[in-house]
Design a protein around this motif. Structure first.
Motif, PDB file in Angstrom:
ATOM      1  N   PRO A  64       0.810  -1.173   0.125  1.00 32.21           N
ATOM      2  CA  PRO A  64      -0.122  -0.103  -0.021  1.00 32.21           C
ATOM      3  C   PRO A  64       0.958   1.258  -0.049  1.00 32.21           C
ATOM      4  O   PRO A  64       1.842   1.134   0.377  1.00 32.21           O
ATOM      5  CB  PRO A  64      -1.014  -0.103   1.238  1.00 32.21           C
ATOM      6  N   GLU A  65       0.149   2.241  -0.348  1.00 33.49           N
ATOM      7  CA  GLU A  65       1.061   3.528  -0.505  1.00 33.49           C
ATOM      8  C   GLU A  65       1.533   3.908   1.040  1.00 33.49           C
ATOM      9  O   GLU A  65       0.669   3.840   2.147  1.00 33.49           O
ATOM     10  CB  GLU A  65       0.014   4.653  -0.793  1.00 33.49           C
ATOM     11  N   PRO A  66       3.070   4.169   1.089  1.00 31.54           N
ATOM     12  CA  PRO A  66       3.530   4.699   2.316  1.00 31.54           C
ATOM     13  C   PRO A  66       2.926   5.685   2.915  1.00 31.54           C
ATOM     14  O   PRO A  66       2.724   6.875   2.317  1.00 31.54           O
ATOM     15  CB  PRO A  66       5.056   4.767   1.865  1.00 31.54           C
ATOM     16  N   GLN A  67       2.920   5.676   4.190  1.00 33.14           N
ATOM     17  CA  GLN A  67       2.352   6.766   4.942  1.00 33.14           C
ATOM     18  C   GLN A  67       3.347   7.271   5.929  1.00 33.14           C
ATOM     19  O   GLN A  67       4.288   6.657   6.241  1.00 33.14           O
ATOM     20  CB  GLN A  67       1.166   6.368   5.931  1.00 33.14           C
ATOM     21  N   PRO A  68       3.209   8.728   6.164  1.00 27.84           N
ATOM     22  CA  PRO A  68       4.530   9.596   6.831  1.00 27.84           C
ATOM     23  C   PRO A  68       4.069   9.194   8.253  1.00 27.84           C
ATOM     24  O   PRO A  68       3.135   8.754   8.758  1.00 27.84           O
ATOM     25  CB  PRO A  68       4.132  10.694   6.723  1.00 27.84           C
ATOM     26  N   PHE A  69       5.387   9.073   9.104  1.00 30.18           N
ATOM     27  CA  PHE A  69       5.616   8.537  10.587  1.00 30.18           C
ATOM     28  C   PHE A  69       5.048   9.732  11.227  1.00 30.18           C
ATOM     29  O   PHE A  69       5.330  10.630  11.034  1.00 30.18           O
ATOM     30  CB  PHE A  69       6.776   8.340  10.813  1.00 30.18           C
ATOM     31  N   ARG A  70       4.085   9.322  11.988  1.00 33.43           N
ATOM     32  CA  ARG A  70       3.306  10.283  12.953  1.00 33.43           C
ATOM     33  C   ARG A  70       3.545   9.694  14.436  1.00 33.43           C
ATOM     34  O   ARG A  70       3.231   8.487  14.795  1.00 33.43           O
ATOM     35  CB  ARG A  70       1.945  10.386  12.478  1.00 33.43           C
TER      36      ARG A  70
END
Length: 75
Positions: A64-70
């Motif tokens: 899946p599309e990578p998400q920014p680290f939060r």
């Protein structure tokens, strides 16, 4: 001063002279390289365009599309 002090002074003077010459010539070298770097970048872009036309996209899209680290609350 003895002969050691005079020799050291001459060595320091030569070092300062070399540094002075470098200080004068380095900007000319940088501006001289600038045009060559532009040519290299243009050629690299052309090569990448040719490779993408010949081979297409080599890497599959991320799934899946990578998400920014939060940073969230700690569980």
């Amino acid at each position: 001063m003895g002969s050691t002090g005079q020799g050291f002074s001459v060595l320091v003077g030569i070092l300062w002279a070399l540094l002075g010459l470098l200080w004068i010539f380095v900007p000319f070298a940088i501006f001289g390289i600038k045009g060559l770097l532009k040519q290299i970048v243009a050629e690299q872009r052309r090569t990448n365009e040719i490779l993408s036309r010949v081979h297409g996209d080599r890497l599959p899209p991320a799934s899946p599309e990578p998400q920014p680290f939060r940073v969230g609350p700690y569980p």
